[in-house]
Design an enzyme around this catalytic site. Sequence first.
Site, PDB file in Angstrom:
ATOM      1  N   ASP A  33      -5.083  -6.878 -11.576  1.00 30.65           N
ATOM      2  CA  ASP A  33      -5.109  -6.397  -9.997  1.00 30.65           C
ATOM      3  C   ASP A  33      -5.742  -7.121  -9.128  1.00 30.65           C
ATOM      4  O   ASP A  33      -5.552  -7.149  -8.013  1.00 30.65           O
ATOM      5  CB  ASP A  33      -6.452  -5.292 -10.173  1.00 30.65           C
ATOM      6  CG  ASP A  33      -5.924  -4.213 -10.466  1.00 30.65           C
ATOM      7  OD1 ASP A  33      -5.140  -3.325 -10.117  1.00 30.65           O
ATOM      8  OD2 ASP A  33      -6.792  -2.834 -10.575  1.00 30.65           O
ATOM      9  N   ARG A  44     -15.240   3.282  -2.825  1.00 34.29           N
ATOM     10  CA  ARG A  44     -15.446   1.748  -3.509  1.00 34.29           C
ATOM     11  C   ARG A  44     -16.752   1.670  -2.660  1.00 34.29           C
ATOM     12  O   ARG A  44     -17.341   0.855  -3.169  1.00 34.29           O
ATOM     13  CB  ARG A  44     -14.603   1.514  -3.427  1.00 34.29           C
ATOM     14  CG  ARG A  44     -12.816   1.494  -3.810  1.00 34.29           C
ATOM     15  CD  ARG A  44     -12.820   1.329  -5.744  1.00 34.29           C
ATOM     16  NE  ARG A  44     -12.166   1.772  -6.249  1.00 34.29           N
ATOM     17  CZ  ARG A  44     -10.869   1.197  -6.490  1.00 34.29           C
ATOM     18  NH1 ARG A  44     -10.913   0.313  -5.980  1.00 34.29           N
ATOM     19  NH2 ARG A  44     -10.030   1.455  -8.104  1.00 34.29           N
ATOM     20  N   HIS A  88      -8.936   3.419  -1.392  1.00 33.35           N
ATOM     21  CA  HIS A  88      -9.431   3.093  -0.523  1.00 33.35           C
ATOM     22  C   HIS A  88      -8.607   3.369   1.288  1.00 33.35           C
ATOM     23  O   HIS A  88      -7.309   4.356   1.037  1.00 33.35           O
ATOM     24  CB  HIS A  88      -8.367   2.077  -0.529  1.00 33.35           C
ATOM     25  CG  HIS A  88      -8.831   0.488  -1.506  1.00 33.35           C
ATOM     26  ND1 HIS A  88      -8.584  -0.168  -2.588  1.00 33.35           N
ATOM     27  CD2 HIS A  88     -10.626   0.346  -1.885  1.00 33.35           C
ATOM     28  CE1 HIS A  88      -8.974  -0.840  -3.632  1.00 33.35           C
ATOM     29  NE2 HIS A  88     -10.449  -0.684  -3.152  1.00 33.35           N
ATOM     30  N   CYS A 118      -1.989  -3.341   0.643  1.00 31.93           N
ATOM     31  CA  CYS A 118      -3.168  -4.032  -0.349  1.00 31.93           C
ATOM     32  C   CYS A 118      -2.920  -5.457  -1.457  1.00 31.93           C
ATOM     33  O   CYS A 118      -3.562  -6.127  -1.569  1.00 31.93           O
ATOM     34  CB  CYS A 118      -2.634  -2.848  -2.400  1.00 31.93           C
ATOM     35  SG  CYS A 118      -2.911  -1.181  -2.488  1.00 31.93           S
TER      36      CYS A 118
HETATM   37  N1  ARG Z   1      -6.015  -0.992  -8.984  1.00 28.52           N
HETATM   38  C1  ARG Z   1      -6.226  -1.545  -7.946  1.00 28.52           C
HETATM   39  C2  ARG Z   1      -7.601  -0.605  -8.005  1.00 28.52           C
HETATM   40  O1  ARG Z   1      -7.737   0.635  -8.227  1.00 28.52           O
HETATM   41  C3  ARG Z   1      -5.312  -1.278  -6.517  1.00 28.52           C
HETATM   42  C4  ARG Z   1      -6.097  -1.646  -5.896  1.00 28.52           C
HETATM   43  C5  ARG Z   1      -4.772  -1.157  -4.221  1.00 28.52           C
HETATM   44  N2  ARG Z   1      -5.619  -2.103  -3.531  1.00 28.52           N
HETATM   45  C6  ARG Z   1      -5.866  -1.424  -2.261  1.00 28.52           C
HETATM   46  N3  ARG Z   1      -5.840  -2.965  -1.133  1.00 28.52           N
HETATM   47  N4  ARG Z   1      -5.416  -0.424  -1.734  1.00 28.52           N
HETATM   48  O2  ARG Z   1      -8.599  -1.285  -7.074  1.00 28.52           O
END
Ligand code: ARG
Length: 292
Positions: A93, A163, A192, A286
Amino acid sequence: MTATPSAPRLGRVPGPAGATPDDLRRHRTARPRRYLMCPPEHFALDYAINAWMTAGDAVDVVRATAQWQALRDTYTALGHEVHVIDPVPGLPDMVFAANGGLVVDGQVMPARFRHAERVGEGPVYREWFRRNGFTPLDSPHVSEGEGDFLVVGRYVLAGTGFRTHHEAHDDAQELLGRPVVTLRLVDPRFYHLDTALAVLDDETVAYYPPAFSPGSLAALRLLFPDAVVAAEPDAMVLGLNAVSDGRHVVLPDTATGLAAQVAARGFVPVPVDLSELRKAGGGPKCCTLELR
Ligand code: ARG
């Protein structure tokens, strides 16, 4: 760049009332940006840490790389500078550079990832910042960089719920000296803040209302009465995961409704295909960290 005579008010749409998209477009000024990106050399779906991911699903790294390269070329063509961090094997990632930290005024609050699978990215990004002249200011709390912290003019909007921990919002304000507004996310598909809200310029945002708690939604409406309100089909293709330079809005090509909405406000939509990276829950934003 034009000088602003007085401090801009959040949510204000420049131009006279009743202005046409053409009138508005004349007010939209692109500010050259510096971005950090990470090639998806080791991109994979080895694990699932958000609602978009299925562990073990196939990904096409060649296709992901071509899409990523096209995004990078798009920024360069728009006159922006793109810095590249070396990808690390075993960190699939890492391509989502936005999560590496929050960079403001040459200082950075490096990320501390919530999931064990991504924890290793933190020190790698931190070291890149340090070596490239950004002063790391560390918070002990979980935070995922520009995934959850979005700069709007002099303010920072900060997401929590999935998160980034709320305590990290306080730390961002104390460490970076910018006013931080907490927004609570309630839908796991929008884990996010940058999946539910896009910053279009220093006073304009677009967002998807159902992603937010009632109180946070009321706060957004108060701060941005003239925001672009995204519809479900656009939110569901991660259309809000967009990058704007104040004039051009780089967004997923499938978010056609949102593209029309921003165009009606005088922005210039720049659609890109990042379908391979969307399998991991990511879009253009992202993949992009702004270095301020
Ligand atoms: N697979 C990553 C996660 O779940 C994707 C992150 C995407 N990044 C973002 N800025 N939304 O952490």
